[in-house]
Structures are given as C-alpha cells and as structure tokens.
Design a protein around this motif. Structure first.
Motif, PDB file in Angstrom:
ATOM      1  N   UNK A   6     166.887  -5.379  75.710  1.00 34.88           N
ATOM      2  CA  UNK A   6     167.047  -4.184  76.552  1.00 34.88           C
ATOM      3  C   UNK A   6     166.266  -3.001  75.967  1.00 34.88           C
ATOM      4  N   UNK A   7     166.262  -2.867  74.648  1.00 37.15           N
ATOM      5  CA  UNK A   7     165.566  -1.741  74.034  1.00 37.15           C
ATOM      6  C   UNK A   7     164.048  -1.874  74.195  1.00 37.15           C
ATOM      7  N   UNK A   8     163.545  -3.144  74.136  1.00 38.55           N
ATOM      8  CA  UNK A   8     162.112  -3.356  74.336  1.00 38.55           C
ATOM      9  C   UNK A   8     161.719  -3.050  75.779  1.00 38.55           C
ATOM     10  N   UNK A   9     162.582  -3.421  76.735  1.00 38.06           N
ATOM     11  CA  UNK A   9     162.301  -3.089  78.130  1.00 38.06           C
ATOM     12  C   UNK A   9     162.287  -1.571  78.333  1.00 38.06           C
ATOM     13  N   UNK A  10     163.225  -0.887  77.671  1.00 40.70           N
ATOM     14  CA  UNK A  10     163.285   0.566  77.771  1.00 40.70           C
ATOM     15  C   UNK A  10     162.029   1.197  77.178  1.00 40.70           C
ATOM     16  N   UNK A  11     161.594   0.670  76.041  1.00 44.87           N
ATOM     17  CA  UNK A  11     160.385   1.194  75.415  1.00 44.87           C
ATOM     18  C   UNK A  11     159.164   0.963  76.309  1.00 44.87           C
ATOM     19  N   UNK A  12     159.100  -0.203  76.951  1.00 40.21           N
ATOM     20  CA  UNK A  12     157.979  -0.497  77.845  1.00 40.21           C
ATOM     21  C   UNK A  12     157.993   0.436  79.046  1.00 40.21           C
TER      22      UNK A  12
END
Length: 340
Positions: A6-12
C-alpha cells in the motif's frame, strides 16, 4: 494487501502527481532524511507504533519556525487520543487521516499542508531577514563616529547611539530642556547666536529640514567643542508628524583648524603690512640719501668749477705781474709782446 504494498502504491501516486517522494520503512532512515527541504511527512501508524526518539532529535535540529507538517495515516488500530499522546513534541503541526483514504482527499490535504508550510517558511525567512537587517543596522548605528537619534514630537529620544548620548545624556533635545540649553550656543550661517527655538531639533519638529548648523557645546566635565547638527522631520503613513531624526557631527578639529588658519592669515597679513611699511621707510630714506648725495655732488662740481676759474684768474694775474716786472727792467717791451 500488505502495508508495504500500500505504501509503494501511495508513493507511486504521489510521484505521478509530480511530487518528489522518498519511501522509508524505518524510523532511522526517515530521521536521516529530515532537513529544511522536506515539505511534509506522511507517517503511517505502523511506523509510529514505537518510540520516535530519532525522528524527534532530527526535527529538533531544524531552524526555528521550520516545523515540518505531518499527515498521520491511521488504520484505526488505536484511538486518536492515544496516537496523539505518543507523538513527540517536535511534531507540532499534524493532521490525522483515517484509512482507507481516497486519492482526492489525500492530494488535497497534501497540497494544503505543503502550501501552508511554504508560506510559513517564507514568512519566517522574511522575519529572519528583517531581524538580521535590523541587527546590522543597529551595529552600524552603534559604531558610527557621529551621533544619531530619533525623537518624538516632544523632543524625547526614542532611539539613539552612544555618540549621541554622549552629547545629550538626558535624552531630550536642548530646546526642550532649558536646564541643558545653557550648554549649547547655536550659531546661524553668519555666525550670530540664535535662540533655542531656532535649534535644529525644534525646527525639525516644526517640519523644517535643517542642514549643517554649528554649535559651541560645553560638556559637563569642562572644555568646549564645536558640533555640527542636521535635522529631518519624520512622518507616519498618514503624513502626520511623528518626530524627527537628528545627526550630530564633531567638527571641533575642523573649526579649530579654521581658526588657526584664520589667525595665521591675520598674522601673516600684519607681518606683510609691517614689512611693507619697513621697506617703504627704507625706500624713502634711500631716496632722501640719493637726493642729498646728488646735491652734495652738485655742490662739489660747482666748487671745483669755481676753483678752476679762480686758478685761471690767479694765473693771469701772476702773468700780468710778471709782465710789469719785466717792463720795469727794460725801456721797451719785446717785439710782439702783449700783456696778459
């Protein structure tokens, strides 16, 4: 979906919107990234679950007024009050968003936080610049070799430097302090004494700009000094009088040099006049002597001329006597002889 996903999706998502994003999975690496270039921190509750000592220390190194806003992503595992209580005092500017949070809500909150943070930083930088400028101005004023002050409409000193306080220790202009006015003797451009009502401070408070008015100042410890004052009226933003600025320059050496030069010129003129008189007297005496010598020479020439005439006359008499004598010794003169 795992938290890390979820954090990687948010960063993207944020990167796609044009934000510069750093993704950190532990407190130490996040603390190492904290500096003045960071606009906002999105802090997930899994990272905030433990002590935040490193992060608090990093935030404490930021300059005053540079607090970074935090967006806390709360998954609802604990009450908001507990989460807030656990945050270090260095995190003073934060907002809590409950997950799941929609992209529009997150982006709107993020943009608002960044804008407010940058505006706060700009105000802080402006304030710091003003503080620095004021400090530089105060250092300049403090070390000026001239006296500078700002007075209110009653002639009281609002701001001054040590040199001004040396001349005005009671912090009130002489024209408004009769007991001090006797230590000041103001002069106009013709060198005439003026009353205290015409002093620089009084005139500047009446709206006049006064340049280079000289004074004889008598310090309390004795002596006398020459001072030169100028004054400028001051107005507020409604063009109403609010006081004046006064500048005092010590011109004692200059005025004393002028006096010495003036005395020297006077002495020189007197000496030249005396020398001229002496030369004229010598010239007159020489003229008299030349005239007397000319008369003496003329008398000598006349005397010599008379002597020569007398000598010729005596010679002729002698010749005549000789002739008579010869005539007495013979019957007739020699042929062709004529008496002298």
């Amino acid at each position: 979906m795992r938290d890390s996903d979820k954090r990687r999706e948010l960063a993207a998502l944020l990167a796609a919107e044009g934000y510069s994003v750093g993704l950190y999975t532990d407190q130490t690496s996040l603390a190492q990234r904290i500096d003045e270039t960071v606009d906002v921190v999105l802090l997930a509750d899994e990272l905030a679950a433990g002590p935040l000592d490193n992060l608090s220390a990093a935030l404490g190194q930021l300059p005053a007024g540079g607090a970074i806003p935090f967006i806390l992503l709360d998954s609802g595992t604990e009450p908001h009050a507990v989460l807030r209580a656990r945050l270090p005092s260095a995190i003073s500017d934060f907002v809590v968003l409950e997950e799941p949070v929609g992209p529009a809500t997150l982006l709107s909150c993020l943009a608002t936080c960044i804008q407010l943070h940058r505006e706060r930083l700009a105000r802080q930088r402006q304030k710091s610049a003003q503080v620095d400028e004021r400090a530089r101005f105060e250092r300049l004023i403090e070390n000026l070799p001239v006296g500078v002050c700002f007075i209110d409409t009653d002639g009281n000193t609002l701001l001054s430097n040590p040199k001004y306080d040396e001349y005005v220790p009671n912090r009130k202009i002489p024209s408004a302090a009769p007991d001090r006015a006797r230590r000041w003797v103001g002069l106009d451009s013709q060198g005439q004494v003026i009353p205290p009502s015409q002093y620089v401070g009084a005139r500047a408070l009446r709206g006049e700009q006064v340049n280079d008015q000289d004074y004889r100042y008598y310090p309390e410890n004795g002596g006398e000094r020459w001072l030169r004052l100028s004054g400028v009226p001051l107005y507020d933003n409604t063009e109403q009088p609010m006081g004046a600025a006064v500048v005092i320059i010590d011109v004692d050496a200059e005025r004393r040099s002028e006096e010495m030069l003036r005395e020297f010129n006077q002495q020189l003129e007197q000496e030249v006049e005396l020398r001229t008189q002496a030369l004229q007297q010598a010239l007159d005496q020489l003229t008299v002597e030349v005239q007397e010598r000319s008369r003496a020479e003329e008398q000598l020439r006349h005397s010599q001329k008379m002597d020569a005439v007398g000598q010729r006359h005596r010679t002729r008499l002698q010749q005549h006597a000789d002739w008579h004598h010869r005539c007495a010794g013979s019957d007739s003169p020699a042929p062709g002889y004529r008496p002298p």
